[in-house]
Design an enzyme around this catalytic site. Structure first.
Site, PDB file in Angstrom:
ATOM      1  CD  GLU A  43      -1.252  -2.642   0.344  1.00  0.00           C
ATOM      2  OE1 GLU A  43      -1.920  -1.618  -0.586  1.00  0.00           O
ATOM      3  OE2 GLU A  43      -1.185  -2.441   1.586  1.00  0.00           O
ATOM      4  NE  ARG A  47      -2.843   3.424  -4.798  1.00  0.00           N
ATOM      5  CZ  ARG A  47      -2.712   4.334  -3.813  1.00  0.00           C
ATOM      6  NH1 ARG A  47      -1.645   5.166  -4.160  1.00  0.00           N
ATOM      7  NH2 ARG A  47      -3.373   4.093  -2.538  1.00  0.00           N
ATOM      8  CE  LYS A 130      -4.984   0.969   3.166  1.00  0.00           C
ATOM      9  NZ  LYS A 130      -4.638   0.873   1.659  1.00  0.00           N
TER      10      LYS A 130
END
Length: 210
Positions: A43, A47, A130
């Site tokens: 993943e 950011r 998640k």
């Protein structure tokens, strides 16, 4: 978007390296190190300013199924999938993100922290979520408490998890996979510590199969 769809992309592997990568130039060596350690997917978090290019570079490099993480908006989801993301992960539950991923035919794993958020995810047709941030929320005690009334849900706990507690999470029947950044921290990536990334990834993969 069912857990089966997510499980197909994850191909039975249970370790998800979570990457924050500022420079696309590191994508190739990083992908090689992760794959050499036995990772099947990773993943890339949205950011950094170059996250979209990192996804594109890693997806083109091959060797890993690359997903996009920290996806906060439908527009980011669209950009991630256009860049080659095979799945999308979000820190929270957003209906627009889920709807967009469904329209694009890409599995989505939204984040949840409460039973109310989990019920919203189920109402939207999502049964793999998640748990984030897993450790600050209470870790395994919280996961078990949420799993009990929702037996068909599968969790991908992420946040504060490292090698010391990995095996305990993986032992939970409700856990599909575990995400974490300890295998390839920003410091590892910035300094080109690819041998260490490979070693830590191999250790995590080994723990997941014992």
């Amino acid at each position: 978007m069912s857990g089966t769809d997510v499980a197909t992309v994850l191909a039975g592997a249970r370790i998800m390296p979570v990457l924050t990568v500022p420079e696309p130039a590191t994508a190739g060596p990083l992908a090689d190190a992760l794959a050499a350690g036995g990772a099947r997917y990773a993943e890339v978090t949205f950011r950094t300013a170059e996250a979209e290019q990192v996804v594109k570079a890693m997806a083109a490099h091959g060797g890993l199924a690359v997903g996009a993480g920290t996806v906060l908006t439908a527009e980011q989801a669209e950009r991630a999938v256009a860049a080659g993301a095979r799945f999308v992960v979000s820190p929270g539950f957003d209906e627009d993100v889920v709807t967009t991923c469904r329209e694009l035919g890409v599995p989505v794993v939204p984040g949840i922290a409460t039973a109310t958020e989990l019920m919203r995810a189920l109402s939207a047709g999502v049964d793999t979520v998640k748990l984030f941030p897993a450790e600050p929320l209470g870790g395994l005690r919280t996961l078990r408490s949420l799993a009990a009334p929702f037996p068909r849900v599968r969790f991908v706990p992420t946040g504060g998890i490292d090698a010391s507690c990995l095996t305990s999470y993986l032992a939970e029947p409700a856990v599909l996979a575990v995400g974490g950044s300890w295998m390839a921290t920003p410091t590892h990536v910035a300094n080109g510590y690819y041998d260490e990334i490979r070693r830590l990834t191999a250790d995590a993969v080994d723990r997941s199969t014992t």
